[in-house]
Write a protein that holds these residues in place. Sequence first.
Motif, short mmCIF file in Angstrom:
data_model
loop_
_atom_site.label_atom_id
_atom_site.label_comp_id
_atom_site.label_asym_id
_atom_site.label_seq_id
_atom_site.Cartn_x
_atom_site.Cartn_y
_atom_site.Cartn_z
N GLY A 6 16.84 -24.26 1.57
CA GLY A 6 16.11 -24.54 2.81
C GLY A 6 15.81 -26.02 2.98
O GLY A 6 15.99 -26.81 2.05
N TYR A 7 15.33 -26.37 4.14
CA TYR A 7 15.01 -27.77 4.41
C TYR A 7 13.64 -28.15 3.83
O TYR A 7 12.78 -27.31 3.64
CB TYR A 7 15.06 -28.05 5.91
N GLU A 8 13.48 -29.44 3.55
CA GLU A 8 12.20 -29.97 3.09
C GLU A 8 11.34 -30.40 4.26
O GLU A 8 10.12 -30.27 4.22
CB GLU A 8 12.44 -31.13 2.13
N ARG A 9 11.95 -30.94 5.29
CA ARG A 9 11.26 -31.24 6.54
C ARG A 9 12.27 -31.15 7.67
O ARG A 9 13.46 -31.38 7.47
CB ARG A 9 10.54 -32.58 6.50
N ALA A 19 17.75 -40.06 13.90
CA ALA A 19 16.80 -39.23 13.16
C ALA A 19 17.56 -38.35 12.17
O ALA A 19 18.70 -37.97 12.41
CB ALA A 19 15.99 -38.36 14.12
N LYS A 20 16.92 -38.05 11.06
CA LYS A 20 17.51 -37.14 10.06
C LYS A 20 16.89 -35.76 10.26
O LYS A 20 15.68 -35.60 10.24
CB LYS A 20 17.23 -37.65 8.65
N TRP A 21 17.76 -34.77 10.43
CA TRP A 21 17.33 -33.41 10.72
C TRP A 21 17.54 -32.49 9.52
O TRP A 21 18.56 -32.56 8.86
CB TRP A 21 18.11 -32.86 11.91
N PHE A 22 16.59 -31.62 9.28
CA PHE A 22 16.66 -30.58 8.25
C PHE A 22 17.08 -31.16 6.90
O PHE A 22 17.97 -30.64 6.23
CB PHE A 22 17.56 -29.43 8.69
N GLU A 23 16.38 -32.22 6.50
CA GLU A 23 16.68 -32.87 5.22
C GLU A 23 16.53 -31.90 4.06
O GLU A 23 15.58 -31.11 4.01
CB GLU A 23 15.75 -34.06 5.00
N GLY A 24 17.46 -31.96 3.15
CA GLY A 24 17.44 -31.13 1.96
C GLY A 24 18.14 -29.79 2.13
O GLY A 24 18.45 -29.13 1.15
N ALA A 25 18.38 -29.39 3.36
CA ALA A 25 19.03 -28.09 3.59
C ALA A 25 20.49 -28.15 3.18
O ALA A 25 21.15 -29.16 3.33
CB ALA A 25 18.92 -27.70 5.05
#
Length: 106
Positions: free
Chosen positions: A66-69, A80-86
């Motif tokens: 899942g994403y971190e933010r 912009a960075k979207w769904f970081e970590g996903a």
Amino acid sequence: MANKPLWQPSASISKGSRMQSFLDLIAKKYDLPDNNYSTIHRWSTENIGLFWAEVWDFTGIIASQGYERVVDNPDKMPGAKWFEGARLNFAENMLRRRDNHTALIF
């Protein structure tokens, strides 16, 4: 030039649509005054991270992680960075159904 829609679904089609289900969910969950598209649109632009987290959940995104933010800086467009970590597989999400329904319309 008038801002008249080219097409609009009938009330019966709208009422049973996934879009209307999403509008109903958001209006109820966030105690909005109504479930009209314009109300939800305004809320979505004022609550960008919450809105896109709800879209992720409502659409049932399949992810191995899942994403971190949701978004690092919504005012930074583009960039912009979207769904970081996903971590997810786009094809897995697009082709998740195992029946005769249309998989993709382009």
